[in-house]
Design an enzyme around this catalytic site. Structure first.
Site, mmCIF file in Angstrom:
data_model
loop_
_atom_site.group_PDB
_atom_site.id
_atom_site.type_symbol
_atom_site.label_atom_id
_atom_site.label_comp_id
_atom_site.label_asym_id
_atom_site.label_seq_id
_atom_site.Cartn_x
_atom_site.Cartn_y
_atom_site.Cartn_z
ATOM 1 N N HIS A 30 -18.420 -0.456 20.730
ATOM 2 C CA HIS A 30 -18.127 0.749 19.955
ATOM 3 C C HIS A 30 -17.737 0.364 18.527
ATOM 4 O O HIS A 30 -17.014 -0.616 18.327
ATOM 5 C CB HIS A 30 -16.958 1.523 20.573
ATOM 6 C CG HIS A 30 -17.228 2.033 21.954
ATOM 7 N ND1 HIS A 30 -17.644 3.320 22.185
ATOM 8 C CD2 HIS A 30 -17.151 1.438 23.171
ATOM 9 C CE1 HIS A 30 -17.797 3.497 23.496
ATOM 10 N NE2 HIS A 30 -17.497 2.371 24.114
ATOM 11 N N TYR A 72 -12.974 -2.704 30.964
ATOM 12 C CA TYR A 72 -12.157 -2.389 29.793
ATOM 13 C C TYR A 72 -10.682 -2.626 30.100
ATOM 14 O O TYR A 72 -10.214 -2.342 31.213
ATOM 15 C CB TYR A 72 -12.311 -0.907 29.407
ATOM 16 C CG TYR A 72 -13.554 -0.591 28.622
ATOM 17 C CD1 TYR A 72 -13.592 -0.806 27.246
ATOM 18 C CD2 TYR A 72 -14.670 -0.060 29.235
ATOM 19 C CE1 TYR A 72 -14.722 -0.487 26.518
ATOM 20 C CE2 TYR A 72 -15.804 0.255 28.516
ATOM 21 C CZ TYR A 72 -15.826 0.037 27.157
ATOM 22 O OH TYR A 72 -16.947 0.349 26.429
ATOM 23 N N HIS A 125 -22.597 -2.723 25.395
ATOM 24 C CA HIS A 125 -22.449 -2.061 24.095
ATOM 25 C C HIS A 125 -21.086 -2.370 23.495
ATOM 26 O O HIS A 125 -20.141 -2.718 24.199
ATOM 27 C CB HIS A 125 -22.623 -0.545 24.217
ATOM 28 C CG HIS A 125 -21.560 0.120 25.034
ATOM 29 N ND1 HIS A 125 -21.587 0.142 26.405
ATOM 30 C CD2 HIS A 125 -20.422 0.771 24.680
ATOM 31 C CE1 HIS A 125 -20.530 0.779 26.867
ATOM 32 N NE2 HIS A 125 -19.794 1.176 25.840
ATOM 33 N N ARG A 183 -23.687 2.057 31.998
ATOM 34 C CA ARG A 183 -23.837 1.888 30.555
ATOM 35 C C ARG A 183 -24.499 0.546 30.271
ATOM 36 O O ARG A 183 -24.149 -0.458 30.888
ATOM 37 C CB ARG A 183 -22.474 1.904 29.843
ATOM 38 C CG ARG A 183 -21.663 3.183 29.909
ATOM 39 C CD ARG A 183 -22.378 4.422 29.362
ATOM 40 N NE ARG A 183 -23.211 4.240 28.178
ATOM 41 C CZ ARG A 183 -22.767 4.125 26.928
ATOM 42 N NH1 ARG A 183 -21.481 4.145 26.649
ATOM 43 N NH2 ARG A 183 -23.603 3.988 25.919
ATOM 44 N N TYR A 216 -21.455 -1.598 32.711
ATOM 45 C CA TYR A 216 -20.512 -1.104 33.718
ATOM 46 C C TYR A 216 -20.918 0.286 34.202
ATOM 47 O O TYR A 216 -21.568 1.046 33.484
ATOM 48 C CB TYR A 216 -19.076 -1.123 33.199
ATOM 49 C CG TYR A 216 -18.754 -0.091 32.149
ATOM 50 C CD1 TYR A 216 -18.296 1.177 32.494
ATOM 51 C CD2 TYR A 216 -18.908 -0.390 30.807
ATOM 52 C CE1 TYR A 216 -18.002 2.119 31.532
ATOM 53 C CE2 TYR A 216 -18.616 0.546 29.832
ATOM 54 C CZ TYR A 216 -18.177 1.799 30.206
ATOM 55 O OH TYR A 216 -17.894 2.724 29.242
#
Lengths: 202, 248
Positions: free
Chosen positions: B168, B114, B166, B163, B153
């Site tokens: 959000h 991120y 995905h 995770r 990640y």
């Protein structure tokens, strides 16, 4: 009168996660240049009737630790008790008062909104509700957004439709912001614990 | 925004099925432990304050707001990763399209990193990828954006939790009480079934609803795959109007 049986299920909620700011307040998390400004950062555009106020809202977890990664949205009526929306989706004009704000919490768990004091809105019982601001809170560790309200300690809150639904009168105080200087109000939101804020299923 | 009231705008919303949504306190996802209210939620009849909500016109969106491959490009170079189109329809529980509503999305890059100051995963940043965008649904409730597929990640929950890939999503609808944040997963990803955040949802069918389907028909040949992700917001019944007694 019969209504159609719902055919679909609502998409289930998931946490906003710790990096919610990337998508919702990118300028706040040092990602400038894509959006001119973070949405909801300015609620007043030009001349607006009503008393200008500053709301500071602090998020605190069940261990007493402020949430440095939370995000709060507010939605409220204008000074006359009217809501800006719903509006024509493709209208080109920006309303002088949007009624909607969004802020990320800082290292101390605090979000700050520059807005106006809302007027009274008619409640479902036909009586005016006390002036209030609707809140929606998301963060890492919150699986579904928390809904609550902010009321004002210097208003007449007796007879309010929502406050009166809170059977334990002591807990009504968890929704009432204290006056914290000229035109400034503060509310602590406790997610859990002895001072736990009243959250709604709306 | 002129203050025109849409038909049915203050109609009652169907009650949220909170057994379908995740509960607040889900110990497998450790961050919920001190962030879950212990008191019951106070059931609130709908009031005008929550049955209205903000709307956003197209005029506020930039031309690249729904193109994550290019909206952070430093010199025209496009983001690295498996190129794809994510699209879908925003509906309510009555299967009615939700037009003119804002959809926001954010994600990690192809390596699972991120672009956030608090993120310290060792996978590299992509200098041409920020990982966020937004769109307003069209008259039929459709949104779309271009991006690269996010990587999985690791995260500090259990000793070795990862995770699944995905994206959000944040969706508004037309009432503040419809406000929703969720996550989109990818069809066939075995990590979905190992994730403590996914597992906050009890019902497999509800998890399935968050899983986007590969859509070969809407791929751009020699360019990008397509995934379809429909989003369902709370349905509402209309207030009965004098000129339309049956409601709608």
């Amino acid at each position: 009168m019969l209504h159609p049986v719902p055919t679909l299920k609502e998409s289930p909620s998931q946490t906003a996660g710790p990096y919610v700011h990337i998508g919702m307040t990118p300028n706040f998390c040092d990602l400038p240049g894509v959006y001119a400004a973070d949405m909801g950062s300015t609620m007043i555009n030009g001349d607006v009737e009503g008393e200008r106020i500053t709301l500071s809202i602090r998020l605190i977890d069940g261990a007493g630790v402020p949430l440095s990664d939370g995000l709060v949205e507010i939605w409220q009526a204008d000074a006359s008790g009217s809501f800006v929306s719903p509006t024509a989706p493709n209208s080109n004009s920006v309303p002088a008062f949007t009624g909607w704000g969004r802020q990320a919490s800082d290292a101390n768990g605090v979000t700050v909104f520059e807005t106006i004091k809302p007027g009274r809105v008619a409640g479902p019982d036909g009586k005016p509700m006390a002036p209030h601001v609707s809140l929606w809170i998301v963060a890492r560790g919150i699986n579904i957004g928390l809904q609550t309200r902010l009321y004002f300690e210097d208003e007449d809150n007796e007879g309010d439709f929502v406050l009166n639904k809170i059977m334990d009168k002591r807990r009504r105080q968890t929704l009432i912001a204290r006056k914290d200087g000229a035109r400034r109000y503060h509310l602590d939101i406790h997610l859990q614990g002895e001072k736990e804020t009243v959250f709604f299923d709306i | 925004m002129s203050g025109i009231i849409l038909p049915g705008a203050d109609g009652v919303l169907y009650q949220r099925d909170r057994a379908w949504h995740p509960a607040a306190d889900t110990p497998g996802y450790k961050s919920t432990t001190f962030r879950a209210p212990k008191h019951s939620l106070l059931a609130l009849g709908p009031t005008k304050s929550e049955m209205t909500g903000p709307t956003f016109g197209h005029e506020k969106l930039g031309p690249l707001d729904n193109d994550l491959i290019r909206n952070f490009s430093q010199d025209g170079t496009e983001a690295i990763g498996q190129r794809m189109i994510v699209y879908g329809q925003v509906l309510d529980e009555n299967a009615r399209a939700v037009p003119g509503t804002l959809v926001e999305f954010w994600q990690a890059n192809a390596g699972g990193r991120y672009r956030h100051k608090k993120e310290a995963y060792l996978a590299a940043l992509d200098p041409n990828f920020a990982g966020f965008g937004r769109a307003v649904t069209d008259e039929n409730g459709f949104y779309s954006f271009r991006t690269v597929k996010p990587g999985a990640y690791p995260w500090p929950n259990g000793g070795n939790d990862w995770r699944p890939a995905h994206i959000h999503f944040s969706v508004f609808g037309h009432a503040f009480a419809q406000r929703l944040i969720t996550q989109m997963y990818f069809e066939g990803d075995p990590m979905i079934w190992q994730c403590p955040i996914v597992a906050t949802i009890n019902d497999k069918a509800a998890i399935d609803q968050l899983t986007a389907r590969l859509d070969r028909h809407n791929t751009t040949p020699m360019d990008a795959l397509a995934y379809r992700f429909d989003i369902v917001l709370r349905g509402r019944r209309s207030t009965m109007f004098e000129n339309k007694l049956e409601g709608n």
